[in-house]
Design an enzyme around this catalytic site. Structure first.
Site, short mmCIF file in Angstrom:
data_model
loop_
_atom_site.label_atom_id
_atom_site.label_comp_id
_atom_site.label_asym_id
_atom_site.label_seq_id
_atom_site.Cartn_x
_atom_site.Cartn_y
_atom_site.Cartn_z
N HIS A 42 0.89 -1.16 -0.25
CA HIS A 42 -0.20 0.01 0.49
C HIS A 42 0.69 0.99 0.11
CE1 HIS A 42 -3.04 -3.27 0.87
NE2 HIS A 42 -2.28 -3.43 2.27
N GLU B 261 -1.08 -0.21 8.25
CA GLU B 261 -2.24 -1.14 8.58
C GLU B 261 -1.16 -2.25 10.03
OE1 GLU B 261 -2.88 -4.77 6.43
OE2 GLU B 261 -2.81 -3.46 4.19
N HIS C 245 3.52 -7.37 1.84
CA HIS C 245 2.48 -8.99 2.82
C HIS C 245 1.61 -9.49 1.85
CE1 HIS C 245 0.12 -4.95 2.70
NE2 HIS C 245 -0.97 -5.80 3.17
N ARG D 142 -1.90 -5.07 -5.73
CA ARG D 142 -1.16 -6.25 -6.04
C ARG D 142 -0.15 -6.78 -6.42
NH1 ARG D 142 -6.06 -7.87 -8.13
NH2 ARG D 142 -6.86 -7.73 -6.04
#
Length: 319
Positions: free
Chosen positions: A100, A118, A175, A195
């Site tokens: 991200h 996150e 991740h 992705r």
């Protein structure tokens, strides 16, 4: 207005890698056998939570944030969106490997308010379950070359995990959640993902999902030298044990385990609470609200004092 918790309904998201554990573990009315996510505290337009109780019952958290800012100690001139998003994820199969962007890249390139940092609390994990966290490339050129040539085993760092583990995933971290894991994710309120690798899977129509290798290479942190799993000290306060899991510019997250009762004061703008296990009560201004696993709520700024009672395992977070 609210002198009580604001309870929220989860919003379910079907995913190619989803399963049925959210129904099995929490009794949620999931829409299918491929339910990957429950957005349990969300004001994001792709899945805003609905309020279950009180004068705003039936409204979304996004509407409450917009129209009743005092509940969150929000300045009336603050035009930013609700900052956090909490999810439960059931990885019945491997999630795609992804990364991200940070806030600056998200705003300048994608035109959205937040990038995505996150963190994951592992609720359950099957034997031999593992996460992908980070990479072995020493330069951006090497990262791009390994991505383009598909050297995934050499590139990706894998970490075995078990229930109770916690992982901080800053923006720029490659991740993926492996199969057999249920996590509670606390993140910036963003749904932007690049992705990197998807195991060459196809959907029902035989199509592979899009990859975003160019943008992924631009936003990935290189080199990646951080530790994936960190031990956390426990602070015992009477019947309550607290672990501070992470404190970064976007959120603070703690794990609370209660066996008895505890008195608390709300000393932040608002508190997000997820009940992972157990049963008990929260008492606010003499009014008792029953709690059980799978419940998620916000303690608004209009609540000053509250008390938990019972045997409860909670994850709490705030900005």
């Amino acid at each position: 207005m609210y002198h009580e918790p604001i309870f929220l309904e989860p919003v379910f998201q079907e995913r190619i890698w989803g399963g049925e554990k959210l129904k099995e573990k929490y009794g949620y009315p999931i829409p299918s056998k491929q339910t990957g996510e429950a957005w349990v505290i969300s004001a994001h337009p792709n899945g805003p939570s609905q309020i279950k109780n009180g004068p705003l019952k039936g409204k979304t958290l996004a509407e409450a944030w917009e129209d009743y800012g005092k509940l969150f100690n929000k300045d009336t001139d603050n035009k930013e969106e609700y900052p956090l998003l909490v999810k439960l994820l059931d990885a019945n199969a491997n999630l795609s490997v992804q990364v991200h962007p940070d806030d600056t890249y998200a705003r300048e390139v994608e035109g959205v308010p937040y990038g995505k940092t996150e963190c994951w609390y592992v609720v359950s994990a099957e034997p031999d379950a593992e996460l992908i966290i980070g990479h072995h490339a020493t330069s951006r050129d090497e990262l791009q070359q390994m991505m383009q040539s598909g050297e995934w085993d050499a590139l990706l760092k894998r970490v075995p995990v078990q229930a109770g583990d916690f992982v901080h995933v800053p923006s720029g971290t490659i991740h993926a959640i492996g199969s057999g894991i249920v996590i509670l994710e606390t993140q910036q309120s963003s749904d932007i993902t690049y992705r990197v690798y998807d195991y060459d899977r196809t959907d029902a129509a035989g199509n592979k999902r899009d990859l975003h290798l160019e943008k992924a290479a631009q936003v990935t942190t290189v080199p990646d030298n951080r530790a994936a799993l960190i031990e956390h000290a426990e602070d015992k306060q009477g019947d309550l044990s607290i672990k501070r899991l992470v404190e970064d510019p976007y959120f603070t997250v703690e794990h609370w385990k209660l066996n008895g009762a505890t008195e608390n004061k709300l000393e932040v703008d608002f508190l997000q609470v997820s009940v992972l296990e157990g049963k008990g009560d929260i008492i606010v201004e003499g009014k008792t609200f029953n709690l059980e696993k799978g419940m998620h709520f916000i303690l608004p700024h209009t609540v000053k004092d509250y008390r938990f009672d019972g045997e409860l395992e909670l994850v709490v977070s705030w900005v």
